[in-house]
Design an enzyme around this catalytic site. Structure first.
Site, PDB file in Angstrom:
ATOM      1  N   ASP A  67       0.820  -1.034  -0.099  1.00  0.00           N
ATOM      2  CA  ASP A  67       0.149   0.200   0.180  1.00  0.00           C
ATOM      3  C   ASP A  67       0.932   1.260   0.365  1.00  0.00           C
ATOM      4  O   ASP A  67       2.322   1.128   0.619  1.00  0.00           O
ATOM      5  CB  ASP A  67      -1.104   0.273   1.296  1.00  0.00           C
ATOM      6  CG  ASP A  67      -0.330  -0.557   2.702  1.00  0.00           C
ATOM      7  OD1 ASP A  67       1.382  -0.173   2.893  1.00  0.00           O
ATOM      8  OD2 ASP A  67      -1.001  -1.079   3.487  1.00  0.00           O
ATOM      9  N   ASP A 136      -7.626  -1.579  13.727  1.00  0.00           N
ATOM     10  CA  ASP A 136      -8.843  -2.493  13.400  1.00  0.00           C
ATOM     11  C   ASP A 136      -9.122  -3.546  12.172  1.00  0.00           C
ATOM     12  O   ASP A 136     -10.332  -4.253  12.386  1.00  0.00           O
ATOM     13  CB  ASP A 136      -9.358  -1.628  12.582  1.00  0.00           C
ATOM     14  CG  ASP A 136      -9.494  -0.433  11.957  1.00  0.00           C
ATOM     15  OD1 ASP A 136      -7.522  -1.472  10.999  1.00  0.00           O
ATOM     16  OD2 ASP A 136      -9.409   0.323  11.255  1.00  0.00           O
ATOM     17  N   HIS A 138      -7.155  -4.146  10.463  1.00  0.00           N
ATOM     18  CA  HIS A 138      -6.835  -3.832   8.421  1.00  0.00           C
ATOM     19  C   HIS A 138      -5.722  -4.930   7.640  1.00  0.00           C
ATOM     20  O   HIS A 138      -4.752  -5.202   8.843  1.00  0.00           O
ATOM     21  CB  HIS A 138      -6.986  -2.449   8.291  1.00  0.00           C
ATOM     22  CG  HIS A 138      -5.680  -2.009   8.840  1.00  0.00           C
ATOM     23  ND1 HIS A 138      -5.893  -0.919   9.239  1.00  0.00           N
ATOM     24  CD2 HIS A 138      -4.382  -2.150   8.369  1.00  0.00           C
ATOM     25  CE1 HIS A 138      -5.270  -0.326   9.519  1.00  0.00           C
ATOM     26  NE2 HIS A 138      -3.740  -0.974   8.730  1.00  0.00           N
ATOM     27  N   GLU A 143      -9.388  -1.565   4.556  1.00  0.00           N
ATOM     28  CA  GLU A 143     -10.251  -1.246   5.875  1.00  0.00           C
ATOM     29  C   GLU A 143     -11.517  -2.402   6.895  1.00  0.00           C
ATOM     30  O   GLU A 143     -11.972  -2.763   5.211  1.00  0.00           O
ATOM     31  CB  GLU A 143     -10.350   0.096   6.326  1.00  0.00           C
ATOM     32  CG  GLU A 143      -9.750   1.072   5.876  1.00  0.00           C
ATOM     33  CD  GLU A 143      -8.379   1.390   7.327  1.00  0.00           C
ATOM     34  OE1 GLU A 143      -8.696   0.525   8.415  1.00  0.00           O
ATOM     35  OE2 GLU A 143      -7.797   2.290   7.736  1.00  0.00           O
TER      36      GLU A 143
END
Ligand code: GLP
Length: 236
Positions: A67, A136, A138, A143
């Site tokens: 990413d 979270d 990810h 996400e």
């Protein structure tokens, strides 16, 4: 799934580096899927050390990163291209033209996403994908959402991710709100996956992701479906 619990960050890093170096030694022209974040820094350090000792040669190795922040160029010290150059690439003999990181400043971001996937296919897919995990759940910047995103795409970063990653920026307002990330197809089609996680604050999400229901609300939970995944967790 192979789950390895170790006592320290150093041990996690050494074991992860072991798996990556074995991959490079067995297949020198392999495609490594690489990750950023604080977790893999020790792994990269260890690999650099072994390279310097003459134990590993990256001259034929290729890499694709997961990413990049939208809007940050390679000279920005918070960009993931900058991170990779400084934490790994400049310490080893990988060829610059063999390293791929999504371009966060591409004029046509949709085209960049499409071409990123096409390139991974052209390279023959990923042999070994290194992953960290966000608090979270990810992976890359996938996400929590209502469905799993298949392809490389542009994502709106969640508040909790912006907050977690703000520790690297001078001000939380400087954290980009969008990122470009590999989707689940390229990640799940990697022949092998190596997930590393460090610290008590990752324990809860790691348990949910690896042993709870598979749901796009916890993107990493999809990894339970991968046939060859090793997880190294250090609680220290
Ligand atoms: C970022 C990256 C992820 C990484 C995560 C966790 O959001 N996009 O690839 O896994 O941070 O980072 P850390 O290792 O610093 O906890």
């Amino acid at each position: 799934m192979k789950f390895i619990k170790v006592k320290s960050y150093e041990e996690m890093s050494r074991q992860a580096a072991n798996i990556i170096s074995a991959q490079v030694i067995l297949k020198p022209n392999c495609v490594l899927g690489l990750a950023t974040g604080s977790t893999p820094i020790g792994t990269y350090k260890q690999l650099i050390e072994w390279y310097k000792k003459g134990d590993i040669d990256f001259s034929n190795t290729l890499s694709v990163n997961l990413d990049e922040y939208v809007g940050l160029d390679s000279n920005n010290d918070q960009s993931y291209r900058y991170f990779m150059e400084n934490n790994f690439f400049k310490g080893i003999n990988i060829k610059a033209q063999n390293t791929y990181v999504p371009c966060g400043i591409a004029k046509d971001l949709d085209k960049e996403c499409k071409e990123y996937d096409e390139n991974i296919k052209k390279l023959g897919g990923i042999d070994l994908q290194l992953l960290g995990i966000g608090i979270d759940g990810h992976i890359g910047f996938n996400e929590p959402a209502d469905s799993f995103e298949k392809n490389t795409h542009i994502v709106d970063l969640h508040e909790s991710t912006i907050e977690a990653n703000s520790r690297f920026f001078a001000d939380i307002a400087d954290v980009p709100k969008k990122a470009i990330t590999m989707g689940m197809v390229s990640i799940m089609q990697a022949k092998r996956i190596l997930l590393i996680a460090n610290g008590k604050n990752k324990e809860d999400i790691l348990n949910k992701a690896l042993f709870g229901p598979i749901t796009p609300k916890i993107p990493a939970s999809i990894l339970q479906l991968h046939p060859d995944i090793t997880v190294i967790y250090s609680e220290a």
